[in-house]
Structures are given as structure tokens and as C-alpha cells.
Scaffold this motif. Structure first.
Motif, mmCIF file in Angstrom:
data_model
loop_
_atom_site.group_PDB
_atom_site.id
_atom_site.type_symbol
_atom_site.label_atom_id
_atom_site.label_comp_id
_atom_site.label_asym_id
_atom_site.label_seq_id
_atom_site.Cartn_x
_atom_site.Cartn_y
_atom_site.Cartn_z
ATOM 1 N N LEU A 163 55.340 56.232 40.374
ATOM 2 C CA LEU A 163 54.150 55.127 39.617
ATOM 3 C C LEU A 163 53.640 54.407 39.855
ATOM 4 C CD1 LEU A 163 57.436 52.695 36.630
ATOM 5 C CD2 LEU A 163 55.535 55.018 35.977
ATOM 6 N N ARG A 164 52.218 54.271 39.758
ATOM 7 C CA ARG A 164 51.868 53.033 40.415
ATOM 8 C C ARG A 164 51.190 52.164 39.722
ATOM 9 N NH1 ARG A 164 46.179 57.275 42.675
ATOM 10 N NH2 ARG A 164 47.845 57.610 43.831
ATOM 11 N N ARG A 165 51.327 51.450 40.714
ATOM 12 C CA ARG A 165 51.032 50.134 40.443
ATOM 13 C C ARG A 165 49.243 49.861 41.154
ATOM 14 N NH1 ARG A 165 54.458 45.646 43.290
ATOM 15 N NH2 ARG A 165 56.954 46.084 41.979
ATOM 16 N N LYS A 166 48.614 49.140 39.693
ATOM 17 C CA LYS A 166 48.171 49.250 39.442
ATOM 18 C C LYS A 166 47.139 47.971 40.410
ATOM 19 C CE LYS A 166 46.405 50.994 35.120
ATOM 20 N NZ LYS A 166 45.332 50.990 34.188
ATOM 21 N N ARG A 167 46.082 47.858 41.208
ATOM 22 C CA ARG A 167 45.637 46.853 41.874
ATOM 23 C C ARG A 167 45.055 46.166 41.609
ATOM 24 N NH1 ARG A 167 44.829 46.744 48.263
ATOM 25 N NH2 ARG A 167 48.106 47.591 48.642
ATOM 26 N N LYS A 168 45.012 44.088 40.536
ATOM 27 C CA LYS A 168 44.642 43.899 40.171
ATOM 28 C C LYS A 168 43.703 42.535 40.789
ATOM 29 C CE LYS A 168 47.274 42.633 36.418
ATOM 30 N NZ LYS A 168 47.796 41.674 35.537
ATOM 31 N N THR A 169 41.832 42.762 40.027
ATOM 32 C CA THR A 169 41.434 42.018 40.912
ATOM 33 C C THR A 169 40.570 40.957 40.751
ATOM 34 O OG1 THR A 169 39.311 43.353 40.505
ATOM 35 C CG2 THR A 169 40.344 44.450 42.368
ATOM 36 N N LEU A 170 40.410 39.737 41.488
ATOM 37 C CA LEU A 170 40.316 37.979 41.023
ATOM 38 C C LEU A 170 38.690 38.194 41.085
ATOM 39 C CD1 LEU A 170 42.536 36.200 43.217
ATOM 40 C CD2 LEU A 170 43.120 37.536 41.120
ATOM 41 N N SER A 171 38.627 37.830 39.623
ATOM 42 C CA SER A 171 36.845 37.589 39.659
ATOM 43 C C SER A 171 36.877 36.493 38.849
ATOM 44 C CB SER A 171 36.814 38.923 38.294
ATOM 45 O OG SER A 171 37.464 39.010 37.218
ATOM 46 N N VAL A 172 36.110 35.629 39.086
ATOM 47 C CA VAL A 172 35.873 34.579 38.566
ATOM 48 C C VAL A 172 35.171 34.651 36.483
ATOM 49 C CG1 VAL A 172 34.786 31.970 38.494
ATOM 50 C CG2 VAL A 172 35.879 33.064 39.962
ATOM 51 N N PRO A 173 35.155 34.869 35.812
ATOM 52 C CA PRO A 173 34.669 35.033 34.572
ATOM 53 C C PRO A 173 33.193 34.484 34.366
ATOM 54 C CG PRO A 173 36.880 33.041 34.290
ATOM 55 C CD PRO A 173 36.276 33.986 35.402
ATOM 56 N N LEU A 174 32.112 34.972 34.456
ATOM 57 C CA LEU A 174 31.147 33.406 34.645
ATOM 58 C C LEU A 174 30.408 33.631 32.943
ATOM 59 C CD1 LEU A 174 29.200 36.271 37.921
ATOM 60 C CD2 LEU A 174 30.730 33.741 37.570
#
Length: 132
Positions: free
Chosen positions: A3-14
Motif C-alpha cells: 500500500l502506498r501512503r500518500k504524502r500530505k503537503t502542508l498548505s495554509v488556507p488563503l
């Protein structure tokens, strides 16, 4: 099966930055409108009749019961009061001088301010009283 884990990218909601900027602008505008007028606590003399004048272009000379002079709420002496009257007249010749004296002030203290106004030939003067 791997199973591949999806990497979460951190983003600031604008999405809300414009709302925050708008609220900050309103706050700054409201704070800048606050009047920081200094007031001297006195007992107003009473009068049967009184005339209302406008709030604009006024120079207030406060005299407390001990004879202390205040020019627009700032402690002063006769020389500073005289210079303040001259400066106010230079900035706006229609400036009205309000003399606000405590009910228990000796007349000699009021008279010294009146002598300055007479010397400068200043004619737009009001005595502030409490109308009952």
C-alpha cells in the motif's frame, strides 16, 4: 500487496485572508477615531440662561479651585496660555476661547486670564457654565 501512503503537503488556507485584512482595517479605523481629550475635574458654576456654541475650533482654558491653569487639559502657566492663544489665533482666527473655571476659584485667577485676552484684544471668548 504494497500500500502506498500518500504524502500530505502542508498548505495554509488563503481563503480567509481577505476577511482578516478587512476586519483589521476596520479595527484600525475605529481606534484612530477615538478622542483622547484630557479633562480637568471641576465644579461648574450655574447659570439661569446659557447659549450653546459649536464644538469646532475651540481652545479650552481650565482653571481649578487652587488657581492651576490647564490649556486643553495640559498643565500650563500664564506664559504658555498666552502663547497657546496666539498659536490658536494664527492657525484659525475664528477660534473660540472657552474659560472653564471651578465654582470655588478665586476671581484673581480668572482675572489674570482675562487680562491676557484683553492684552491680545481677543474677542471670541465664552465662559462655560452648567445650565439648570
Amino acid at each position: 500487496m504494497k500500500l502506498r501512503r500518500k504524502r500530505k503537503t502542508l498548505s495554509v488556507p488563503l481563503f480567509s485572508t481577505s476577511d482578516i485584512a478587512f476586519l483589521l482595517l476596520i479595527f484600525i479605523m475605529l481606534v484612530s477615531l477615538i478622542n483622547y481629550r484630557q479633562v480637568v475635574r471641576i465644579e461648574y458654576p450655574e447659570a439661569d440662561t446659557a447659549l450653546r456654541v459649536s464644538d469646532e475650533n475651540n481652545l479650552e482654558i481650565w482653571i481649578d479651585r487652587t488657581g492651576g491653569l490647564y490649556l486643553d487639559g495640559i498643565p500650563s502657566n500664564l506664559q504658555l496660555v498666552q502663547q497657546g492663544i496666539v498659536d490658536a489665533y494664527i492657525q484659525s482666527p475664528g477660534t473660540r476661547v472657552h474659560i472653564i473655571a471651578d465654582r470655588n476659584t478665586a476671581f484673581e485667577n480668572i482675572h489674570s486670564v482675562l487680562e491676557i485676552l484683553q492684552l491680545l484684544q481677543y474677542r471670541v471668548v465664552s465662559f462655560v457654565v452648567r445650565n439648570e
